[in-house]
Design a protein around this motif. Structure first.
Motif, PDB file in Angstrom:
ATOM      1  N   ALA A  83       0.829  -1.213   0.000  1.00  0.00           N
ATOM      2  CA  ALA A  83       0.000   0.000   0.000  1.00  0.00           C
ATOM      3  C   ALA A  83       0.862   1.260   0.000  1.00  0.00           C
ATOM      4  O   ALA A  83       0.408   2.324  -0.416  1.00  0.00           O
ATOM      5  CB  ALA A  83      -0.941  -0.009   1.209  1.00  0.00           C
ATOM      6  N   LYS A  84       2.117   1.131   0.447  1.00  0.00           N
ATOM      7  CA  LYS A  84       3.065   2.254   0.437  1.00  0.00           C
ATOM      8  C   LYS A  84       3.925   2.246  -0.837  1.00  0.00           C
ATOM      9  O   LYS A  84       4.878   3.009  -0.959  1.00  0.00           O
ATOM     10  CB  LYS A  84       4.002   2.179   1.649  1.00  0.00           C
ATOM     11  CG  LYS A  84       3.299   2.223   2.980  1.00  0.00           C
ATOM     12  CD  LYS A  84       3.131   3.632   3.429  1.00  0.00           C
ATOM     13  CE  LYS A  84       2.552   3.665   4.838  1.00  0.00           C
ATOM     14  NZ  LYS A  84       2.023   4.972   5.141  1.00  0.00           N
ATOM     15  N   GLY A  85       3.629   1.315  -1.758  1.00  0.00           N
ATOM     16  CA  GLY A  85       4.392   1.236  -3.004  1.00  0.00           C
ATOM     17  C   GLY A  85       5.671   0.432  -2.882  1.00  0.00           C
ATOM     18  O   GLY A  85       6.583   0.595  -3.686  1.00  0.00           O
ATOM     19  N   ILE A  86       5.733  -0.459  -1.885  1.00  0.00           N
ATOM     20  CA  ILE A  86       6.923  -1.279  -1.644  1.00  0.00           C
ATOM     21  C   ILE A  86       6.519  -2.739  -1.789  1.00  0.00           C
ATOM     22  O   ILE A  86       5.697  -3.241  -1.021  1.00  0.00           O
ATOM     23  CB  ILE A  86       7.507  -1.026  -0.238  1.00  0.00           C
ATOM     24  CG1 ILE A  86       7.778   0.461  -0.031  1.00  0.00           C
ATOM     25  CG2 ILE A  86       8.765  -1.858  -0.018  1.00  0.00           C
ATOM     26  CD1 ILE A  86       8.050   0.841   1.413  1.00  0.00           C
ATOM     27  N   TYR A  96      15.427  -7.079  -2.820  1.00  0.00           N
ATOM     28  CA  TYR A  96      14.199  -7.760  -2.400  1.00  0.00           C
ATOM     29  C   TYR A  96      12.974  -6.856  -2.425  1.00  0.00           C
ATOM     30  O   TYR A  96      11.860  -7.341  -2.343  1.00  0.00           O
ATOM     31  CB  TYR A  96      14.371  -8.326  -0.987  1.00  0.00           C
ATOM     32  CG  TYR A  96      15.508  -9.310  -0.899  1.00  0.00           C
ATOM     33  CD1 TYR A  96      15.366 -10.598  -1.366  1.00  0.00           C
ATOM     34  CD2 TYR A  96      16.739  -8.926  -0.367  1.00  0.00           C
ATOM     35  CE1 TYR A  96      16.420 -11.504  -1.310  1.00  0.00           C
ATOM     36  CE2 TYR A  96      17.799  -9.821  -0.303  1.00  0.00           C
ATOM     37  CZ  TYR A  96      17.625 -11.113  -0.779  1.00  0.00           C
ATOM     38  OH  TYR A  96      18.666 -11.993  -0.733  1.00  0.00           O
ATOM     39  N   PHE A  97      13.179  -5.546  -2.518  1.00  0.00           N
ATOM     40  CA  PHE A  97      12.067  -4.601  -2.466  1.00  0.00           C
ATOM     41  C   PHE A  97      12.044  -3.774  -3.738  1.00  0.00           C
ATOM     42  O   PHE A  97      13.054  -3.217  -4.156  1.00  0.00           O
ATOM     43  CB  PHE A  97      12.184  -3.718  -1.221  1.00  0.00           C
ATOM     44  CG  PHE A  97      12.063  -4.539   0.036  1.00  0.00           C
ATOM     45  CD1 PHE A  97      10.823  -4.885   0.533  1.00  0.00           C
ATOM     46  CD2 PHE A  97      13.186  -4.989   0.691  1.00  0.00           C
ATOM     47  CE1 PHE A  97      10.699  -5.664   1.670  1.00  0.00           C
ATOM     48  CE2 PHE A  97      13.084  -5.776   1.833  1.00  0.00           C
ATOM     49  CZ  PHE A  97      11.832  -6.112   2.327  1.00  0.00           C
ATOM     50  N   PHE A  98      10.837  -3.690  -4.335  1.00  0.00           N
ATOM     51  CA  PHE A  98      10.683  -3.082  -5.646  1.00  0.00           C
ATOM     52  C   PHE A  98       9.526  -2.092  -5.646  1.00  0.00           C
ATOM     53  O   PHE A  98       8.728  -2.049  -4.709  1.00  0.00           O
ATOM     54  CB  PHE A  98      10.433  -4.191  -6.681  1.00  0.00           C
ATOM     55  CG  PHE A  98      11.579  -5.153  -6.798  1.00  0.00           C
ATOM     56  CD1 PHE A  98      12.589  -4.946  -7.725  1.00  0.00           C
ATOM     57  CD2 PHE A  98      11.666  -6.255  -5.964  1.00  0.00           C
ATOM     58  CE1 PHE A  98      13.654  -5.823  -7.826  1.00  0.00           C
ATOM     59  CE2 PHE A  98      12.730  -7.146  -6.053  1.00  0.00           C
ATOM     60  CZ  PHE A  98      13.729  -6.927  -6.988  1.00  0.00           C
ATOM     61  N   THR A  99       9.417  -1.326  -6.723  1.00  0.00           N
ATOM     62  CA  THR A  99       8.381  -0.304  -6.834  1.00  0.00           C
ATOM     63  C   THR A  99       7.078  -0.839  -7.411  1.00  0.00           C
ATOM     64  O   THR A  99       6.084  -0.117  -7.450  1.00  0.00           O
ATOM     65  CB  THR A  99       8.860   0.865  -7.713  1.00  0.00           C
ATOM     66  OG1 THR A  99       9.214   0.348  -9.003  1.00  0.00           O
ATOM     67  CG2 THR A  99      10.060   1.567  -7.088  1.00  0.00           C
ATOM     68  N   SER A 100       7.060  -2.078  -7.880  1.00  0.00           N
ATOM     69  CA  SER A 100       5.838  -2.689  -8.406  1.00  0.00           C
ATOM     70  C   SER A 100       5.940  -4.203  -8.317  1.00  0.00           C
ATOM     71  O   SER A 100       7.026  -4.750  -8.066  1.00  0.00           O
ATOM     72  CB  SER A 100       5.608  -2.282  -9.870  1.00  0.00           C
ATOM     73  OG  SER A 100       6.513  -2.964 -10.709  1.00  0.00           O
ATOM     74  N   GLU A 101       4.816  -4.865  -8.552  1.00  0.00           N
ATOM     75  CA  GLU A 101       4.806  -6.326  -8.538  1.00  0.00           C
ATOM     76  C   GLU A 101       5.546  -6.931  -9.723  1.00  0.00           C
ATOM     77  O   GLU A 101       5.740  -8.138  -9.781  1.00  0.00           O
ATOM     78  CB  GLU A 101       3.373  -6.846  -8.476  1.00  0.00           C
ATOM     79  CG  GLU A 101       2.724  -6.604  -7.128  1.00  0.00           C
ATOM     80  CD  GLU A 101       1.308  -7.147  -7.050  1.00  0.00           C
ATOM     81  OE1 GLU A 101       0.720  -7.477  -8.097  1.00  0.00           O
ATOM     82  OE2 GLU A 101       0.793  -7.234  -5.934  1.00  0.00           O
ATOM     83  N   ALA A 102       5.949  -6.108 -10.672  1.00  0.00           N
ATOM     84  CA  ALA A 102       6.750  -6.600 -11.798  1.00  0.00           C
ATOM     85  C   ALA A 102       8.184  -6.894 -11.353  1.00  0.00           C
ATOM     86  O   ALA A 102       8.926  -7.585 -12.051  1.00  0.00           O
ATOM     87  CB  ALA A 102       6.748  -5.581 -12.933  1.00  0.00           C
ATOM     88  N   THR A 104      10.905  -5.076 -11.197  1.00  0.00           N
ATOM     89  CA  THR A 104      11.958  -4.635 -12.118  1.00  0.00           C
ATOM     90  C   THR A 104      12.765  -3.460 -11.598  1.00  0.00           C
ATOM     91  O   THR A 104      13.943  -3.359 -11.891  1.00  0.00           O
ATOM     92  CB  THR A 104      11.352  -4.275 -13.493  1.00  0.00           C
ATOM     93  OG1 THR A 104      10.326  -3.294 -13.297  1.00  0.00           O
ATOM     94  CG2 THR A 104      10.773  -5.502 -14.173  1.00  0.00           C
ATOM     95  N   THR A 105      12.130  -2.575 -10.829  1.00  0.00           N
ATOM     96  CA  THR A 105      12.813  -1.378 -10.343  1.00  0.00           C
ATOM     97  C   THR A 105      12.917  -1.438  -8.833  1.00  0.00           C
ATOM     98  O   THR A 105      11.914  -1.569  -8.126  1.00  0.00           O
ATOM     99  CB  THR A 105      12.041  -0.106 -10.746  1.00  0.00           C
ATOM    100  OG1 THR A 105      11.868  -0.113 -12.167  1.00  0.00           O
ATOM    101  CG2 THR A 105      12.801   1.147 -10.336  1.00  0.00           C
TER     102      THR A 105
END
Length: 164
Positions: A83-86, A96-102, A104-105
């Motif tokens: 919910a916080k974009g993590i 291990y932590f990304f900006t989306s469920e893809a 990639t970033t």
């Protein structure tokens, strides 16, 4: 002799000096449990209205048996981070932590609270069975504290005692 150093199994693969516990040792205190995931929690830590096993109350990001996840306190924390974009990918290699469920970033916009919560989620995931067998009270407390740090009020019972 304790949980890990109990009597050795007939095949020598559990107990003794292997440091692998035997379920028979657990049964002395926890009754007729048949596996480690059946040991009952002391309260409803995840707030779903049922006192379940410590494994289900603490939960998992990925259930090692069913391959599903996002249940219990760990699932709640993973959702609160999302919910916080993590977005957490426990199978990442170094990241291990990304900006989306893809996945990639890499996520890099950390605050003290988001970093602490993310660390606690990853720490408990990497701890494996230790999270619900060795010190489930501590695990439940840091997951509830992590939810609070993200602005989510846990609905479950907090284990008694102070485990800073």
């Amino acid at each position: 002799m304790g949980c890990h150093m109990g009597g050795a199994s007939p095949n020598g693969l559990e107990g003794g000096h292997t440091w692998r516990p035997r379920i028979e040792t657990c049964q002395k205190c926890h009754g007729s449990v048949t596996n480690f995931q059946d040991i009952l929690a002391s309260a409803d830590w995840d707030g779903n209205g049922k006192v379940e096993s410590a494994f289900l109350e603490i939960g998992a990001v990925i259930d090692p048996v069913a391959g599903t996840g996002n249940f219990g306190l760990m699932g709640q924390l993973r959702q609160a981070l999302a919910a916080k974009g993590i977005f957490y990918n426990p199978n990442g290699s170094g990241t291990y932590f990304f900006t989306s469920e893809a996945f990639t970033t890499s996520f890099t916009n950390w605050t003290t609270n988001t970093l602490t919560a993310a660390f606690n989620l990853s720490f408990l995931y990497k701890a494996g069975d230790c999270r619900y067998v060795h010190n489930p009270f501590y695990s439940a407390q840091i997951l509830q504290d992590s939810l609070r740090a993200l602005g989510v009020t846990p609905t479950g019972v907090r284990p008694t005692g102070d485990r800073n």
